[in-house]
Design an enzyme around this catalytic site. Structure first.
Site, PDB file in Angstrom:
ATOM      1  CE  LYS A 119       2.893  -4.216   2.141  1.00  0.00           C
ATOM      2  NZ  LYS A 119       3.584  -3.157   3.086  1.00  0.00           N
ATOM      3  NE  ARG A 132      -0.491   0.155  -1.192  1.00  0.00           N
ATOM      4  CZ  ARG A 132       0.608  -0.701  -1.325  1.00  0.00           C
ATOM      5  NH1 ARG A 132       0.510  -2.017  -1.829  1.00  0.00           N
ATOM      6  NH2 ARG A 132       1.822  -0.125  -1.043  1.00  0.00           N
ATOM      7  NE  ARG A 148      12.266  -0.947  -0.290  1.00  0.00           N
ATOM      8  CZ  ARG A 148      11.008  -1.152   0.151  1.00  0.00           C
ATOM      9  NH1 ARG A 148      10.381  -2.422   0.232  1.00  0.00           N
ATOM     10  NH2 ARG A 148      10.279  -0.105  -0.353  1.00  0.00           N
ATOM     11  NE  ARG A 181      10.099   0.352  -4.168  1.00  0.00           N
ATOM     12  CZ  ARG A 181       9.603  -0.518  -3.548  1.00  0.00           C
ATOM     13  NH1 ARG A 181       9.498  -1.640  -3.256  1.00  0.00           N
ATOM     14  NH2 ARG A 181       8.267   0.180  -3.063  1.00  0.00           N
ATOM     15  NE  ARG A 232       5.893   3.788  -0.488  1.00  0.00           N
ATOM     16  CZ  ARG A 232       6.927   3.074  -0.566  1.00  0.00           C
ATOM     17  NH1 ARG A 232       8.233   3.535  -0.644  1.00  0.00           N
ATOM     18  NH2 ARG A 232       6.822   1.616  -0.396  1.00  0.00           N
TER      19      ARG A 232
HETATM   20  P1  AP5 Z   1      10.199  -5.115   2.641  1.00  0.00           P
HETATM   21  O1  AP5 Z   1       9.878  -6.801   2.880  1.00  0.00           O
HETATM   22  O2  AP5 Z   1      10.385  -4.768   1.333  1.00  0.00           O
HETATM   23  O3  AP5 Z   1       8.658  -4.416   2.923  1.00  0.00           O
HETATM   24  P2  AP5 Z   1       7.298  -4.282   2.225  1.00  0.00           P
HETATM   25  O4  AP5 Z   1       6.261  -4.039   3.383  1.00  0.00           O
HETATM   26  O5  AP5 Z   1       7.119  -5.339   1.374  1.00  0.00           O
HETATM   27  O6  AP5 Z   1       7.595  -2.763   1.644  1.00  0.00           O
HETATM   28  P3  AP5 Z   1       7.086  -2.214   0.405  1.00  0.00           P
HETATM   29  O7  AP5 Z   1       7.902  -0.739   0.316  1.00  0.00           O
HETATM   30  O8  AP5 Z   1       7.407  -2.987  -1.056  1.00  0.00           O
HETATM   31  O9  AP5 Z   1       5.510  -2.045   0.317  1.00  0.00           O
HETATM   32  P4  AP5 Z   1       4.664  -1.173  -0.108  1.00  0.00           P
HETATM   33  O10 AP5 Z   1       3.594  -1.678   0.548  1.00  0.00           O
HETATM   34  O11 AP5 Z   1       4.782   0.315   0.173  1.00  0.00           O
HETATM   35  O12 AP5 Z   1       5.008  -0.938  -1.662  1.00  0.00           O
HETATM   36  P5  AP5 Z   1       4.713  -1.782  -2.976  1.00  0.00           P
HETATM   37  O13 AP5 Z   1       5.783  -2.321  -3.575  1.00  0.00           O
HETATM   38  O14 AP5 Z   1       3.539  -2.883  -2.452  1.00  0.00           O
HETATM   39  O15 AP5 Z   1      10.971  -4.360   3.741  1.00  0.00           O
HETATM   40  C1  AP5 Z   1      11.212  -3.336   3.840  1.00  0.00           C
HETATM   41  C2  AP5 Z   1      12.770  -3.230   4.190  1.00  0.00           C
HETATM   42  O16 AP5 Z   1      12.869  -3.600   5.605  1.00  0.00           O
HETATM   43  C3  AP5 Z   1      13.700  -3.990   3.427  1.00  0.00           C
HETATM   44  O17 AP5 Z   1      15.096  -3.497   3.328  1.00  0.00           O
HETATM   45  C4  AP5 Z   1      13.908  -5.331   4.305  1.00  0.00           C
HETATM   46  O18 AP5 Z   1      15.156  -6.211   4.032  1.00  0.00           O
HETATM   47  C5  AP5 Z   1      13.900  -4.889   5.625  1.00  0.00           C
HETATM   48  N1  AP5 Z   1      13.073  -5.721   6.665  1.00  0.00           N
HETATM   49  C6  AP5 Z   1      12.099  -6.442   6.363  1.00  0.00           C
HETATM   50  N2  AP5 Z   1      12.028  -7.062   7.579  1.00  0.00           N
HETATM   51  C7  AP5 Z   1      12.557  -6.638   8.469  1.00  0.00           C
HETATM   52  C8  AP5 Z   1      12.907  -6.907   9.830  1.00  0.00           C
HETATM   53  N3  AP5 Z   1      11.778  -7.869  10.450  1.00  0.00           N
HETATM   54  N4  AP5 Z   1      13.661  -6.153  10.665  1.00  0.00           N
HETATM   55  C9  AP5 Z   1      14.440  -5.349   9.920  1.00  0.00           C
HETATM   56  N5  AP5 Z   1      14.402  -5.184   8.776  1.00  0.00           N
HETATM   57  C10 AP5 Z   1      13.661  -5.746   8.079  1.00  0.00           C
HETATM   58  O19 AP5 Z   1       3.941  -0.894  -3.539  1.00  0.00           O
HETATM   59  C11 AP5 Z   1       4.484   0.238  -4.291  1.00  0.00           C
HETATM   60  C12 AP5 Z   1       3.494   1.399  -5.063  1.00  0.00           C
HETATM   61  O20 AP5 Z   1       2.806   0.359  -6.107  1.00  0.00           O
HETATM   62  C13 AP5 Z   1       2.565   1.922  -4.004  1.00  0.00           C
HETATM   63  O21 AP5 Z   1       3.101   3.039  -3.272  1.00  0.00           O
HETATM   64  C14 AP5 Z   1       1.256   2.206  -5.020  1.00  0.00           C
HETATM   65  O22 AP5 Z   1       1.704   3.350  -5.653  1.00  0.00           O
HETATM   66  C15 AP5 Z   1       1.595   0.852  -5.981  1.00  0.00           C
HETATM   67  N6  AP5 Z   1       0.579  -0.148  -5.653  1.00  0.00           N
HETATM   68  C16 AP5 Z   1       1.154  -1.263  -4.961  1.00  0.00           C
HETATM   69  N7  AP5 Z   1       0.051  -2.141  -4.736  1.00  0.00           N
HETATM   70  C17 AP5 Z   1      -1.068  -1.374  -4.861  1.00  0.00           C
HETATM   71  C18 AP5 Z   1      -2.497  -1.442  -4.895  1.00  0.00           C
HETATM   72  N8  AP5 Z   1      -3.271  -2.689  -4.329  1.00  0.00           N
HETATM   73  N9  AP5 Z   1      -3.489  -0.528  -5.187  1.00  0.00           N
HETATM   74  C19 AP5 Z   1      -2.939   0.777  -5.428  1.00  0.00           C
HETATM   75  N10 AP5 Z   1      -1.550   1.090  -5.736  1.00  0.00           N
HETATM   76  C20 AP5 Z   1      -0.615   0.032  -5.398  1.00  0.00           C
END
Ligand code: AP5
Length: 208
Positions: A13, A88, A122, A152, A163
């Protein structure tokens, strides 16, 4: 234009959101990045959120909604916004519909076994907030700012598995929420970054 990016943790994402937001001049609003900034700065909100995030659970809807509403009032949101990792929960999606008109929800679909593999590769730079892959790192330094990168806490395997469970129970139902509203685009995220981006751009150009 208001866009929502859905998908399991690690689906790509953030990777896609950054590129799409640049192309269409949208504010990139990542609730995960906003929370990590609060944690880094040691704010009251950050202190509350830290343990929840490290356990792979969701921060309360109340905190998230206050943060998002506040962010949307900033000038860079004038042309529109791209939400990455928000909404979410059903309550967050309902609240978002009440204060913004979502044009498209992009669901990035990636199988669970690929997620666990991607997360183990990552690395995160606490200094500049960027994300990178192990193979792009030389001597443990961030390729953008040169400061040390870390894994992380929520990218450790046990937390990633939790997760994924939280995603299945609380966030995956939003796919149906946006499908019923006729606003869903699902793209195969298990392809290279450029191919996923092209699919999203193709759909967005068709919206205009
Ligand atoms: P990346 O682009 O980083 O993936 P992502 O989907 O953004 O992953 P996140 O871990 O950031 O998502 P998440 O939703 O769990 O965490 P968030 O930070 O929102 O890609 C991942 C890896 O794959 C990278 O190394 C990248 O280089 C690689 N990659 C990407 N595309 C690729 C491809 N096509 N092929 C190969 N490799 C690829 O949330 C973290 C925490 O915050 C949550 O757990 C929760 O506690 C809290 N939180 C955040 N938002 C909310 C909300 N709205 N409500 C409640 N709690 C929340």
């Amino acid at each position: 234009m208001i866009l929502v990016f859905l998908g399991p943790p690690g689906a790509g994402k953030g990777t896609q959101a950054q590129r799409v937001a640049n192309k269409y001049v949208l504010a990139h609003i990542s609730t995960g990045d906003m929370l990590r900034k609060e944690v880094r700065e040691g704010t009251e909100l950050g202190q509350k959120a830290r343990a929840i995030m490290d356990a792979g659970e969701l921060v309360s809807d109340e905190i998230i909604l206050a943060m998002v509403k506040n962010r949307l009032s900033e000038p860079d949101c004038k042309n529109g916004a791209l939400f990455d990792g928000f909404p979410r929960t059903h309550a967050q999606a309902e609240a978002l519909s009440a204060f913004a008109n979502v044009d498209l929800a992009v669901n990035i679909d990636v199988p669970s076994h690929r997620i666990v593999e991607r997360m183990s590769q990552r690395r995160f730079c606490p200094a500049c907030g960027c994300t990178t892959r192990v193979k792009e790192i030389i001597s443990g330094a961030c390729p953008k700012c040169g400061k040390p990168v870390i894994q992380r806490d929520d990218d450790k395997e046990a937390t990633v598995l939790n997760r994924l469970e939280v995603y299945e129970a609380q966030t995956k139902p939003l796919i149906e929420f946006y499908e019923r509203a006729g606003k869903l685009l699902t793209v195969d995220g298990d392809r290279d970054v450029g191919a996923v981006f092209e699919s999203v751009v193709h759909a967005l150009d068709g919206l205009a």
